[in-house]
Write a protein that holds these residues in place. Structure first.
Motif, PDB file in Angstrom:
ATOM      1  N   ALA A  78     -24.604 -21.324  34.133  1.00  0.00           N
ATOM      2  CA  ALA A  78     -25.218 -21.253  32.804  1.00  0.00           C
ATOM      3  C   ALA A  78     -26.140 -20.043  32.715  1.00  0.00           C
ATOM      4  O   ALA A  78     -26.118 -19.291  31.730  1.00  0.00           O
ATOM      5  N   MET A  79     -26.935 -19.846  33.783  1.00  0.00           N
ATOM      6  CA  MET A  79     -27.871 -18.728  33.772  1.00  0.00           C
ATOM      7  C   MET A  79     -27.119 -17.397  33.779  1.00  0.00           C
ATOM      8  O   MET A  79     -27.443 -16.478  33.028  1.00  0.00           O
ATOM      9  N   LEU A  80     -26.079 -17.309  34.625  1.00  0.00           N
ATOM     10  CA  LEU A  80     -25.344 -16.044  34.737  1.00  0.00           C
ATOM     11  C   LEU A  80     -24.581 -15.733  33.461  1.00  0.00           C
ATOM     12  O   LEU A  80     -24.468 -14.559  33.087  1.00  0.00           O
ATOM     13  N   SER A  81     -24.060 -16.755  32.772  1.00  0.00           N
ATOM     14  CA  SER A  81     -23.326 -16.409  31.546  1.00  0.00           C
ATOM     15  C   SER A  81     -24.232 -15.806  30.494  1.00  0.00           C
ATOM     16  O   SER A  81     -23.794 -14.982  29.701  1.00  0.00           O
ATOM     17  N   ALA A  82     -25.508 -16.200  30.514  1.00  0.00           N
ATOM     18  CA  ALA A  82     -26.453 -15.581  29.580  1.00  0.00           C
ATOM     19  C   ALA A  82     -26.727 -14.119  29.943  1.00  0.00           C
ATOM     20  O   ALA A  82     -27.247 -13.356  29.136  1.00  0.00           O
ATOM     21  N   TRP A  90     -35.646  -1.972  22.106  1.00  0.00           N
ATOM     22  CA  TRP A  90     -36.090  -0.621  22.469  1.00  0.00           C
ATOM     23  C   TRP A  90     -35.636  -0.188  23.852  1.00  0.00           C
ATOM     24  O   TRP A  90     -35.620   0.980  24.155  1.00  0.00           O
ATOM     25  N   ARG A  91     -35.324  -1.143  24.703  1.00  0.00           N
ATOM     26  CA  ARG A  91     -34.955  -0.777  26.064  1.00  0.00           C
ATOM     27  C   ARG A  91     -33.728  -1.569  26.503  1.00  0.00           C
ATOM     28  O   ARG A  91     -33.763  -2.803  26.547  1.00  0.00           O
ATOM     29  N   GLN A  92     -32.666  -0.845  26.826  1.00  0.00           N
ATOM     30  CA  GLN A  92     -31.442  -1.499  27.283  1.00  0.00           C
ATOM     31  C   GLN A  92     -31.483  -1.670  28.796  1.00  0.00           C
ATOM     32  O   GLN A  92     -31.904  -0.760  29.505  1.00  0.00           O
ATOM     33  N   GLN A  93     -31.059  -2.826  29.262  1.00  0.00           N
ATOM     34  CA  GLN A  93     -30.986  -3.080  30.705  1.00  0.00           C
ATOM     35  C   GLN A  93     -29.518  -3.016  31.125  1.00  0.00           C
ATOM     36  O   GLN A  93     -28.715  -3.851  30.730  1.00  0.00           O
ATOM     37  N   LYS A  94     -29.183  -1.997  31.919  1.00  0.00           N
ATOM     38  CA  LYS A  94     -27.815  -1.862  32.419  1.00  0.00           C
ATOM     39  C   LYS A  94     -27.475  -3.032  33.343  1.00  0.00           C
ATOM     40  O   LYS A  94     -28.302  -3.480  34.126  1.00  0.00           O
ATOM     41  N   ALA A  95     -26.223  -3.494  33.270  1.00  0.00           N
ATOM     42  CA  ALA A  95     -25.749  -4.514  34.209  1.00  0.00           C
ATOM     43  C   ALA A  95     -25.370  -3.840  35.539  1.00  0.00           C
ATOM     44  O   ALA A  95     -24.951  -2.682  35.520  1.00  0.00           O
ATOM     45  N   PRO A  96     -25.496  -4.516  36.652  1.00  0.00           N
ATOM     46  CA  PRO A  96     -26.027  -5.870  36.796  1.00  0.00           C
ATOM     47  C   PRO A  96     -27.559  -5.892  36.706  1.00  0.00           C
ATOM     48  O   PRO A  96     -28.235  -5.082  37.336  1.00  0.00           O
ATOM     49  N   ARG A 115     -28.311  -9.492  40.309  1.00  0.00           N
ATOM     50  CA  ARG A 115     -28.595  -8.980  41.663  1.00  0.00           C
ATOM     51  C   ARG A 115     -29.157 -10.096  42.545  1.00  0.00           C
ATOM     52  O   ARG A 115     -28.802 -10.222  43.710  1.00  0.00           O
ATOM     53  N   ALA A 116     -30.024 -10.955  41.973  1.00  0.00           N
ATOM     54  CA  ALA A 116     -30.570 -12.088  42.734  1.00  0.00           C
ATOM     55  C   ALA A 116     -29.452 -13.063  43.093  1.00  0.00           C
ATOM     56  O   ALA A 116     -29.413 -13.577  44.218  1.00  0.00           O
ATOM     57  N   ALA A 117     -28.545 -13.301  42.158  1.00  0.00           N
ATOM     58  CA  ALA A 117     -27.425 -14.213  42.427  1.00  0.00           C
ATOM     59  C   ALA A 117     -26.589 -13.678  43.582  1.00  0.00           C
ATOM     60  O   ALA A 117     -26.233 -14.423  44.499  1.00  0.00           O
ATOM     61  N   TYR A 118     -26.294 -12.389  43.549  1.00  0.00           N
ATOM     62  CA  TYR A 118     -25.499 -11.804  44.635  1.00  0.00           C
ATOM     63  C   TYR A 118     -26.252 -11.927  45.960  1.00  0.00           C
ATOM     64  O   TYR A 118     -25.687 -12.346  46.973  1.00  0.00           O
ATOM     65  N   GLU A 119     -27.525 -11.586  45.929  1.00  0.00           N
ATOM     66  CA  GLU A 119     -28.328 -11.617  47.153  1.00  0.00           C
ATOM     67  C   GLU A 119     -28.379 -13.027  47.761  1.00  0.00           C
ATOM     68  O   GLU A 119     -28.234 -13.204  48.956  1.00  0.00           O
ATOM     69  N   HIS A 120     -28.562 -14.046  46.902  1.00  0.00           N
ATOM     70  CA  HIS A 120     -28.747 -15.399  47.416  1.00  0.00           C
ATOM     71  C   HIS A 120     -27.453 -16.148  47.650  1.00  0.00           C
ATOM     72  O   HIS A 120     -27.379 -16.990  48.536  1.00  0.00           O
ATOM     73  N   VAL A 178     -24.149 -14.664  47.872  1.00  0.00           N
ATOM     74  CA  VAL A 178     -23.110 -13.955  48.614  1.00  0.00           C
ATOM     75  C   VAL A 178     -23.688 -13.287  49.859  1.00  0.00           C
ATOM     76  O   VAL A 178     -23.327 -13.631  50.980  1.00  0.00           O
ATOM     77  N   ALA A 179     -24.630 -12.359  49.688  1.00  0.00           N
ATOM     78  CA  ALA A 179     -25.169 -11.617  50.826  1.00  0.00           C
ATOM     79  C   ALA A 179     -26.084 -12.483  51.681  1.00  0.00           C
ATOM     80  O   ALA A 179     -26.179 -12.306  52.881  1.00  0.00           O
ATOM     81  N   GLY A 180     -26.751 -13.460  51.063  1.00  0.00           N
ATOM     82  CA  GLY A 180     -27.757 -14.258  51.768  1.00  0.00           C
ATOM     83  C   GLY A 180     -27.227 -15.311  52.704  1.00  0.00           C
ATOM     84  O   GLY A 180     -27.985 -15.941  53.402  1.00  0.00           O
ATOM     85  N   GLY A 181     -25.926 -15.589  52.705  1.00  0.00           N
ATOM     86  CA  GLY A 181     -25.439 -16.480  53.743  1.00  0.00           C
ATOM     87  C   GLY A 181     -24.545 -17.623  53.329  1.00  0.00           C
ATOM     88  O   GLY A 181     -23.928 -18.225  54.180  1.00  0.00           O
ATOM     89  N   LEU A 182     -24.444 -17.963  52.034  1.00  0.00           N
ATOM     90  CA  LEU A 182     -23.562 -19.072  51.678  1.00  0.00           C
ATOM     91  C   LEU A 182     -22.114 -18.725  51.960  1.00  0.00           C
ATOM     92  O   LEU A 182     -21.377 -19.524  52.508  1.00  0.00           O
ATOM     93  N   ALA A 183     -21.706 -17.509  51.603  1.00  0.00           N
ATOM     94  CA  ALA A 183     -20.320 -17.096  51.841  1.00  0.00           C
ATOM     95  C   ALA A 183     -20.199 -16.582  53.265  1.00  0.00           C
ATOM     96  O   ALA A 183     -20.984 -15.747  53.685  1.00  0.00           O
ATOM     97  N   PRO A 184     -19.222 -17.076  54.019  1.00  0.00           N
ATOM     98  CA  PRO A 184     -19.081 -16.678  55.422  1.00  0.00           C
ATOM     99  C   PRO A 184     -18.895 -15.167  55.589  1.00  0.00           C
ATOM    100  O   PRO A 184     -19.436 -14.600  56.523  1.00  0.00           O
ATOM    101  N   ALA A 185     -18.182 -14.524  54.672  1.00  0.00           N
ATOM    102  CA  ALA A 185     -17.913 -13.095  54.823  1.00  0.00           C
ATOM    103  C   ALA A 185     -19.174 -12.260  54.680  1.00  0.00           C
ATOM    104  O   ALA A 185     -19.285 -11.188  55.269  1.00  0.00           O
ATOM    105  N   GLY A 186     -20.156 -12.733  53.944  1.00  0.00           N
ATOM    106  CA  GLY A 186     -21.341 -11.913  53.686  1.00  0.00           C
ATOM    107  C   GLY A 186     -22.556 -12.338  54.488  1.00  0.00           C
ATOM    108  O   GLY A 186     -23.632 -11.812  54.307  1.00  0.00           O
ATOM    109  N   GLY A 187     -22.396 -13.302  55.390  1.00  0.00           N
ATOM    110  CA  GLY A 187     -23.566 -13.893  56.030  1.00  0.00           C
ATOM    111  C   GLY A 187     -24.047 -13.183  57.271  1.00  0.00           C
ATOM    112  O   GLY A 187     -24.201 -13.800  58.314  1.00  0.00           O
ATOM    113  N   ARG A 188     -24.268 -11.883  57.175  1.00  0.00           N
ATOM    114  CA  ARG A 188     -24.681 -11.138  58.367  1.00  0.00           C
ATOM    115  C   ARG A 188     -26.005 -11.628  58.933  1.00  0.00           C
ATOM    116  O   ARG A 188     -26.142 -11.778  60.129  1.00  0.00           O
TER     117      ARG A 188
END
Ligand SMILES: [Zn+2]
Length: 114
Positions: free
Chosen positions: A49-53, A69-75, A80-85, A87-97
């Motif tokens: 729900a949060m990401l679709s917004a 007045w100020r556009q925020q480029k994606a992502p 970025r927090a979603a990816y960090e937590h 994917v990169a942060g450890g839930l996904a085995p491939a990214g859990g360095r």
């Protein structure tokens, strides 16, 4: 009044997160399984729900984080927090360095002690 409601809402969410962290570290296996079954779908639904917004619009900007007045480029920071937590942060085995490094060092110590 809005400020008080906002504080109540934020406290309720922080308390819920604290409770889940507490359960993750202290609950026995059957309780943990039960909590995981009920709470994981709620958490993934919440992220969705949060990401679709924060999905980029046709110009590649986040409509929620952008102002007139100020556009925020994606992502944006939410993606970025979603990816960090998630994917990169450890839930996904491939990214859990981090996770692999943390869990492999105690094993090496145990193996060396034998
Ligand atoms: Zn955003």
């Amino acid at each position: 009044m809005d400020e008080i409601l906002g504080q109540v809402l934020r406290n309720a969410v922080w308390e819920r997160l604290d409770m889940l962290s507490e359960l993750a570290t202290r609950a026995d296996a059957p309780s943990l399984l039960s909590v995981a079954r009920s709470e994981l779908p709620r958490l993934t639904e919440g992220w969705r729900a949060m990401l679709s917004a924060h999905e980029p619009d046709e110009r590649g900007n986040c409509p929620t984080c952008s102002s007139r007045w100020r556009q925020q480029k994606a992502p944006c920071s939410v993606w970025r927090a979603a990816y960090e937590h998630l994917v990169a942060g450890g839930l996904a085995p491939a990214g859990g360095r981090h996770v692999r490094r943390a869990s492999s060092s105690p094993r090496r110590v145990v193996a060396g002690a034998r």
